[in-house]
Write an enzyme that holds these catalytic residues in place. Structure first.
Site, PDB file in Angstrom:
ATOM      1  N   ASP A   1      10.145  45.576  72.771  1.00 55.61           N
ATOM      2  CA  ASP A   1       8.623  44.856  72.795  1.00 55.61           C
ATOM      3  C   ASP A   1       8.137  45.678  73.961  1.00 55.61           C
ATOM      4  O   ASP A   1       8.541  46.353  74.976  1.00 55.61           O
ATOM      5  CB  ASP A   1       8.804  43.433  73.221  1.00 55.61           C
ATOM      6  CG  ASP A   1       7.205  42.658  72.834  1.00 55.61           C
ATOM      7  OD1 ASP A   1       6.348  43.377  72.589  1.00 55.61           O
ATOM      8  OD2 ASP A   1       7.470  41.679  72.923  1.00 55.61           O
ATOM      9  N   LYS A   2       6.635  45.318  74.058  1.00 52.34           N
ATOM     10  CA  LYS A   2       6.023  45.931  75.432  1.00 52.34           C
ATOM     11  C   LYS A   2       4.784  44.736  75.792  1.00 52.34           C
ATOM     12  O   LYS A   2       4.743  43.700  74.966  1.00 52.34           O
ATOM     13  CB  LYS A   2       5.037  46.908  74.654  1.00 52.34           C
ATOM     14  CG  LYS A   2       3.678  47.335  75.568  1.00 52.34           C
ATOM     15  CD  LYS A   2       2.576  46.525  74.675  1.00 52.34           C
ATOM     16  CE  LYS A   2       1.265  46.908  75.586  1.00 52.34           C
ATOM     17  NZ  LYS A   2       0.232  46.020  74.987  1.00 52.34           N
ATOM     18  N   HIS A   3       4.515  44.659  77.034  1.00 49.72           N
ATOM     19  CA  HIS A   3       3.615  43.835  77.652  1.00 49.72           C
ATOM     20  C   HIS A   3       2.517  44.556  78.462  1.00 49.72           C
ATOM     21  O   HIS A   3       2.925  45.251  79.212  1.00 49.72           O
ATOM     22  CB  HIS A   3       4.455  42.641  78.520  1.00 49.72           C
ATOM     23  CG  HIS A   3       3.350  41.561  79.153  1.00 49.72           C
ATOM     24  ND1 HIS A   3       3.015  40.587  78.326  1.00 49.72           N
ATOM     25  CD2 HIS A   3       3.046  41.521  80.381  1.00 49.72           C
ATOM     26  CE1 HIS A   3       2.164  39.964  79.052  1.00 49.72           C
ATOM     27  NE2 HIS A   3       1.881  40.632  80.322  1.00 49.72           N
ATOM     28  N   SER A   4       1.181  44.115  78.387  1.00 48.56           N
ATOM     29  CA  SER A   4       0.289  44.588  79.240  1.00 48.56           C
ATOM     30  C   SER A   4      -0.153  43.562  80.201  1.00 48.56           C
ATOM     31  O   SER A   4      -0.218  42.319  79.821  1.00 48.56           O
ATOM     32  CB  SER A   4      -0.784  45.221  78.333  1.00 48.56           C
ATOM     33  OG  SER A   4      -1.928  45.361  79.090  1.00 48.56           O
TER      34      SER A   4
ATOM     35  N   LYS B   1       8.505  34.029  78.668  1.00 48.69           N
ATOM     36  CA  LYS B   1       8.231  34.153  77.314  1.00 48.69           C
ATOM     37  C   LYS B   1       8.812  35.401  76.701  1.00 48.69           C
ATOM     38  O   LYS B   1       9.369  35.298  75.432  1.00 48.69           O
ATOM     39  CB  LYS B   1       6.698  34.025  77.276  1.00 48.69           C
ATOM     40  CG  LYS B   1       5.796  32.859  77.554  1.00 48.69           C
ATOM     41  CD  LYS B   1       4.565  32.861  77.065  1.00 48.69           C
ATOM     42  CE  LYS B   1       3.592  33.814  78.101  1.00 48.69           C
ATOM     43  NZ  LYS B   1       3.511  33.472  79.445  1.00 48.69           N
ATOM     44  N   LYS B   2       8.749  36.684  77.267  1.00 47.80           N
ATOM     45  CA  LYS B   2       9.224  37.715  76.624  1.00 47.80           C
ATOM     46  C   LYS B   2      10.832  37.639  76.647  1.00 47.80           C
ATOM     47  O   LYS B   2      11.453  37.954  75.525  1.00 47.80           O
ATOM     48  CB  LYS B   2       9.080  38.817  77.464  1.00 47.80           C
ATOM     49  CG  LYS B   2       7.635  39.407  77.465  1.00 47.80           C
ATOM     50  CD  LYS B   2       7.094  39.803  76.164  1.00 47.80           C
ATOM     51  CE  LYS B   2       5.527  40.201  75.903  1.00 47.80           C
ATOM     52  NZ  LYS B   2       5.171  40.394  74.470  1.00 47.80           N
TER      53      LYS B   2
ATOM     54  N   ARG C   1      -1.299  25.842  87.178  1.00 46.87           N
ATOM     55  CA  ARG C   1      -1.617  26.881  88.118  1.00 46.87           C
ATOM     56  C   ARG C   1      -3.056  27.115  87.986  1.00 46.87           C
ATOM     57  O   ARG C   1      -4.096  27.419  89.113  1.00 46.87           O
ATOM     58  CB  ARG C   1      -1.016  28.104  87.938  1.00 46.87           C
ATOM     59  CG  ARG C   1       0.464  28.036  88.414  1.00 46.87           C
ATOM     60  CD  ARG C   1       1.338  28.985  87.811  1.00 46.87           C
ATOM     61  NE  ARG C   1       0.627  30.199  87.969  1.00 46.87           N
ATOM     62  CZ  ARG C   1       0.952  31.628  87.215  1.00 46.87           C
ATOM     63  NH1 ARG C   1       1.605  31.561  86.139  1.00 46.87           N
ATOM     64  NH2 ARG C   1       0.182  32.665  87.612  1.00 46.87           N
TER      65      ARG C   1
ATOM     66  N   THR D   1      -4.486  40.054  71.902  1.00 51.66           N
ATOM     67  CA  THR D   1      -4.141  40.355  70.777  1.00 51.66           C
ATOM     68  C   THR D   1      -4.119  39.745  69.385  1.00 51.66           C
ATOM     69  O   THR D   1      -4.458  40.030  68.540  1.00 51.66           O
ATOM     70  CB  THR D   1      -2.744  41.013  70.962  1.00 51.66           C
ATOM     71  OG1 THR D   1      -2.698  42.042  71.969  1.00 51.66           O
ATOM     72  CG2 THR D   1      -1.949  41.585  69.667  1.00 51.66           C
TER      73      THR D   1
ATOM     74  N   SER E   1       6.193  33.712  84.791  1.00 47.60           N
ATOM     75  CA  SER E   1       5.322  33.592  83.539  1.00 47.60           C
ATOM     76  C   SER E   1       5.641  34.358  82.316  1.00 47.60           C
ATOM     77  O   SER E   1       5.729  34.203  81.170  1.00 47.60           O
ATOM     78  CB  SER E   1       4.078  33.160  83.853  1.00 47.60           C
ATOM     79  OG  SER E   1       3.229  32.612  82.714  1.00 47.60           O
TER      80      SER E   1
END
Length: 434
Positions: free
Chosen positions: A79-82, A186-187, A167, A119, A182
């Site tokens: 996977d990828k996260h930005s 999730k990832k 938060r 997304t 955070s």
């Protein structure tokens, strides 16, 4: 165990034990920890920070507060996260490209936040497509198609959902430790074997300086690797939109242009680089350069576009969407050019202001209950360094009403700086970490 004691430990500059953090995360998930206690914990973490070991423990505790997926697939789960930007639709291109290279991509994504697009909102611009799927359906699409981009179920990292909401209203969003926990909780709950992080820096990013971006990237990479997920990060530039379009349907169209070979540019370049990094880490490429080539080949061959089309259909969208996206995507009723106010070079852009202009058009949310207008946004934005003459379009506004289009034109003109001399355009890729 007692929430007050755990908060006091963090308040006094020490890091609670792994057992303490596991207990606290469970309390967040089942509401035995109160909102006041959650807010006090977040403020103590913001002011005093946590050790590396504490950050890893908190991340795993939040991951384990709910469901953790496990996969039995004939390829690595990646996977990828930005960290968020404008015109950033990499996920829509990268997920099917990775699948075409032999990976499986169960991408759990989010919605727009502040000035940045989400997304899920982009995908939901496609008629009929549903991002909220039952786990069995999610698994079936990933196994048969190679990728699925979905929203997190209620069972994924419930401690994070609770703490994030607290938060947001207690001015503790900026905590490096809590941001890291955070994102990664999730990832990691998605059962990943490899992850690449795209940490943005620049006017359109949340991180405005290199020091901030490096600190976040290093915290994320260290924590994810310690938690057992092979991870690397790329610090990329967000001084201008990544795609020439901002807005949900417009960014889907831009993604399809790249997938179908009709467009090149920064969106394709960054997608290939991120894909190369995670393919190398997963053993699907000899090195990053080889991985980058594999991503480019997957797109050039049409395999990535074909997989994207199958994913869209499996998630409820049109069967032949990828063949003619403009046939299905919503279109704005008012389209206006944005005239350059003078001769010169496009020297700088306030990416945050551009993103907020799209939000003001209705393309994002000001409060959680707002409905998104998928058709509105900006298109044909000129890149930094472009020479223009007075009156030449800097881009186009897509709106539902003439008055909102006029306001957006003014906002974009105010967000773009023209100069007499050609600017030095920043490199798209600043640094790799991990």
């Amino acid at each position: 165990m007692d929430a007050r004691g755990i908060i006091a430990t963090l308040r006094d500059g020490a890091t609670p034990s792994r057992e303490d953090l596991q207990w606290f995360a469970r309390g967040l998930a089942d509401h035995s920890v109160t909102d006041a206690q959650a807010g006090a914990f977040a403020m103590a973490a913001l002011l005093n920070g946590m050790s590396d070991e504490g950050r890893v423990a908190l991340t795993l505790a939040m991951r384990d507060s709910g469901d953790v997926l496990a996969w039995d697939l004939p390829g690595p789960v990646l996977d990828k996260h930005s960290t968020g930007g404008v015109g950033d639709c990499v996920s829509l291109v990268l997920a099917p490209a990775l699948a075409a290279c032999g990976a499986y991509v169960p991408m759990i994504s989010g919605r727009g936040l502040g000035h940045t697009g989400g997304t899920l909102d982009k995908l939901e611009a496609i008629p009929g497509l549903v991002t909220s799927l039952e786990e069995a359906r999610f698994r079936d699409i990933v196994s048969k198609t190679g990728c699925a981009i979905v929203s997190a179920s209620a069972g994924i990292a419930p401690a994070d959902k609770r703490l994030y909401a607290v938060r947001d209203v207690t001015s503790t969003v900026e905590s490096l430790d809590l941001i890291t926990a955070s994102i990664l909780s999730k990832k990691l709950a998605a059962g990943l074997e490899g992850l690449v992080l795209d940490v943005k820096i620049g006017s359109g990013a949340f991180m405005k300086t290199m020091d901030e971006a490096k600190s976040l990237a290093e915290a994320l990479v260290t924590t994810a690797n310690e938690a057992g997920c092979r991870t690397a990060a790329v610090i990329s530039d967000m001084s201008q939109p990544l795609a020439p379009a901002l807005g949900n349907a417009l960014e889907v169209a831009a993604s399809c242009d790249v997938l179908s070979g009709r467009a090149k540019g920064p969106l394709l370049e960054l997608t290939a680089m991120l894909g190369g990094v995670v393919l190398e880490g997963a053993g699907l490429a000899k090195d990053v350069s080889d991985g980058t080539s594999k991503i480019l080949d997957a797109i050039a061959s049409g395999q990535a576009a074909e997989i994207f089309g199958r994913m869209v259909a499996a998630m409820g969208g049109p069967v032949h969407f990828i063949d003619n996206p403009s046939r299905f995507l919503p279109e704005a009723t008012v389209i206006r050019e944005i005239p350059a106010p003078a001769d010169g070079y496009v020297a700088a852009m306030d990416g945050q202001a551009l993103g907020l202009a799209v939000v003001d058009l209705g393309g994002g949310r000001k409060v959680e209950t707002d409905e998104v207008d998928f058709a509105v946004g900006l298109s044909d934005m000129l890149p930094l360094g472009t020479k223009v003459v007075k009156g030449q379009p800097l881009g186009r506004v897509h709106a539902t009403r003439m008055d909102s289009a006029t306001m957006a034109v003014r906002a974009v003109i105010g967000a773009v700086t023209l100069s007499d001399e050609a600017p030095e355009v920043p490199s798209l890729i600043h640094e790799g970490i991990g």
